[in-house]
Design an enzyme around this catalytic site. Structure first.
Site, mmCIF file in Angstrom:
data_model
loop_
_atom_site.group_PDB
_atom_site.id
_atom_site.type_symbol
_atom_site.label_atom_id
_atom_site.label_comp_id
_atom_site.label_asym_id
_atom_site.label_seq_id
_atom_site.Cartn_x
_atom_site.Cartn_y
_atom_site.Cartn_z
ATOM 1 N N LEU A 1 41.302 42.722 34.867
ATOM 2 C CA LEU A 1 42.325 41.719 34.504
ATOM 3 C C LEU A 1 43.680 42.441 34.884
ATOM 4 O O LEU A 1 44.202 43.247 34.041
ATOM 5 C CB LEU A 1 42.443 41.254 32.826
ATOM 6 C CG LEU A 1 40.885 40.639 32.723
ATOM 7 C CD1 LEU A 1 41.039 40.302 31.070
ATOM 8 C CD2 LEU A 1 40.783 39.449 33.244
ATOM 9 N N ASP A 2 44.206 42.096 35.883
ATOM 10 C CA ASP A 2 45.472 42.857 36.550
ATOM 11 C C ASP A 2 46.476 42.355 35.953
ATOM 12 O O ASP A 2 46.952 41.134 35.520
ATOM 13 C CB ASP A 2 45.453 42.476 37.892
ATOM 14 C CG ASP A 2 46.825 42.856 38.560
ATOM 15 O OD1 ASP A 2 46.672 44.080 38.827
ATOM 16 O OD2 ASP A 2 47.475 42.118 39.152
ATOM 17 N N ALA A 3 47.580 43.364 35.460
ATOM 18 C CA ALA A 3 48.746 43.097 34.886
ATOM 19 C C ALA A 3 48.504 41.998 33.704
ATOM 20 O O ALA A 3 49.540 41.128 33.534
ATOM 21 C CB ALA A 3 49.635 42.612 36.000
#
Length: 591
Positions: free
Chosen positions: A237-239
């Site tokens: 889960l990016d950023a």
């Protein structure tokens, strides 16, 4: 509240209120049922609360889909061929950095979430990788490209996309918002309804999505399930920390953000329980580990992410080898305790991004952080800054290859340089958790100044792509530092995956064996399976002497110690073994 569907109902009500939750629940249920109908569950592995779904054999390579290039071959196929030829006995998982059509940021400004960039290959090539390696995909959930069909429809004023993005009057007070970049938060865009200012946390090309709109949540949940259908077993889960926005708050780590992660976890628990979530939050340690969530009774796991990036490890390891003093690293490691056996750390020191220093706050003081920045610049790197609420800036990220941070490119001394670099990787591999290995760490890559000159982006220093034939030539030369690093790294990986003591849920005890030695006693998670391993790492260029008693391993103690990496035997004299560690030497000892 262990039942996934009960958790989903609760979380939807928390996010949107009971009336809206009741209205959208059938749509979410339909998505889940459609996924179930079309997806064949993989054979269930043996899972226990003590060991979870991960083992000592798990090591994840972090790489771009086009990292290895060969004429006339799709890059994803070249990647598979390189892994099969060189790494199949060392790693078992591959994190393919965003492999979708994109417009900037080397993939993190996604144009179409559901397609593979044709320049890399197609979904069949991804599936071929998944036949032999555990796949980890990026879910760039916070934002989408301004060139995406969604945002173009927003600009034309077409429903439902007019509600997919966040528009704010530019006179609104937004000083409380935590910024990871020293750039404007709002970006003006012309639309069919006039000029609008849209929320852009990271760049003008990366438009934040509006999760306060439940339709966006449903759309992105469908993307998440699409990735699982394409073979993802781990989803990054990016950023994620910036996902939910609420004016008047810092817009980071909001309760709603945690609720969305928990909802996605509950959806996966219901329809694809083999899939693991990992959160990427480049923030101070206490905030970072909050994404494990709360333990789920009787499951041996938590209700949020099963893994979190161990961001503090990188700057603390840099500080340790820069100063030759393991005190701070040892104190920090002694406090590493995942909330349950089913949750663990994703340990990494280098990645496609720079080396974040925010996670060192609270462990390193400002002078120590500045020393890391000074070394970065002195060795040809760049330093990125972030904007603070008071208008000032502070060091955010070190942009430099890991090898060049540790070793002066202007004065190479290969014999020492390779040992010092591999010492950093030995620390990574010895810690409890799953190791994430950036592809450039396998070869000791140097700063790509040509890449930086071409893009004018500091992160490009650490993102060189390889011509496979040229790389193979380099690796065939036993005197090349890339070959020395590659051989040393693979040796550690081979040894690690054969020892149950390195299981993510295994025991970990930090020992005090001197300022210049980082020492961990690792023990298997299950009695009768495996043996303890004592990991000794010299963090200094100077020789160190460590004295070990024969009682260190308890019932496993013997009259000698054996180094798994070199096969050296250290005999005991009068109940004590004296281990002479050369500068930056690594020893993994068993009785």
């Amino acid at each position: 509240m262990n039942d996934p569907n009960t958790r989903i109902d609760h979380l939807l009500s928390f996010l949107y209120g009971e009336e809206t939750a009741t209205r959208i629940r059938p749509a979410l249920t339909a998505q889940m049922e459609a996924f179930r109908a079309g997806f064949t569950q993989p054979a269930a592995p043996a899972v226990s609360p003590e060991t979870g779904r991960l083992t000592e054999r798990d090591a994840i390579l972090i790489t771009y889909g086009d990292q290895f290039r060969a004429p006339g071959q799709a890059p994803l196929r070249t990647l598979r061929a390189f892994l099969d030829d060189h790494l199949h006995a060392a790693i078992n998982g591959v994190h393919i950095l965003p492999c979708f059509p994109y417009s900037s940021d080397d993939g993190f400004s996604v144009i179409d979430y559901r397609q593979v960039d044709p320049e890399l290959g197609d979904w069949a090539d991804v599936a071929a990788l998944g036949e032999r390696y555990r796949l980890m995909f990026d879910f760039v959930a916070n934002h989408i490209s301004q060139h995406s069909a969604w945002f173009e429809a927003f600009r034309r004023g077409e429903a439902p996309y007019t509600g997919y993005f966040i528009t704010v009057d530019p006179v609104t007070g937004l000083s409380q918002v935590v910024r990871p970049r020293a750039l404007p938060l709002l970006t003006p865009v012309e639309t069919a309804h006039g000029l609008r200012h849209v929320w852009t946390t990271f760049s003008t090309d990366q438009i934040d999505l509006n999760y306060a709109n439940p339709q966006v949540l449903l759309e992105m949940t469908d993307v998440l399930l699409h990735y699982v259908a394409q073979g993802a077993e781990i989803i990054r889960l990016d950023a994620i920390a910036y996902l939910w926005k609420e004016i008047g708050t810092p817009c980071i780590h909001l309760p709603q953000t945690h609720a969305v992660v928990k909802l996605w976890r509950a959806v996966l628990d219901a329809v694809a329980p083999h899939v693991l979530l990992i959160t990427e939050t480049n923030v101070p340690h206490a905030e970072n580990i909050s994404y494990f969530g709360a333990p789920l009774a009787e499951t041996g796991s938590t209700d949020e992410a099963q893994m979190v990036y161990n961001f503090s490890l990188a700057p603390l390891t840099l500080h340790t080898l820069l100063t030759g003093d393991a005190t701070i690293l040892s104190q920090w490691a002694a406090g590493l305790k995942p909330p349950s056996p089913g949750a663990t750390f994703f340990n990494f020191i280098a990645s496609h991004d720079g080396i974040g220093v925010l996670p060192a706050r609270g462990f390193l003081d400002e002078a120590q952080v500045q020393a890391l920045a000074d070394r970065t610049v002195a060795h040809g790197g760049q330093v990125s800054h972030k904007a603070n609420p008071d208008g000032s800036t502070s060091v955010y990220e070190l942009n430099v290859t890991l090898y060049d941070f540790f070793n002066d490119p202007a004065h190479p001394t290969p014999a020492v340089d390779v040992r010092r670099f591999l010492a950093s990787q030995a620390i990574l591999l010895s810690l409890a958790g799953v190791p994430g290995i950036y592809v450039h760490s396998l070869f000791g890559s140097r700063n790509c100044h040509d890449c930086f000159a071409e893009t004018q982006r500091a992160r490009s220093l650490n993102r060189r792509k390889f011509d496979r034939a040229a790389l193979e030539t380099s690796l065939s030369d036993p005197a090349e530092h890339a070959r020395l690093v590659f051989d040393g790294y693979r040796r550690m990986l081979h040894v690690r995956r054969a020892e149950p003591a390195f299981h993510p849920a295994g025991g970990q005890q930090v020992l005090d064996l001197g300022l210049a030695v980082f020492a961990l006693l690792r023990t298997p998670p299950e009695a009768g399976r495996g043996r303890p391993v004592l990991c000794l790492q010299s963090v200094s260029s100077q020789a160190q002497t460590v004295h070990l008693g024969t009682d260190l391993f308890g019932d496993h103690s013997d009259s000698s110690y054996h180094d798994l990496l070199t096969a050296t035997v250290y005999a005991t004299v009068k109940g004590t073994a004296s281990i002479e560690l050369a500068g930056y030497q690594t020893c993994w000892l068993v009785a």
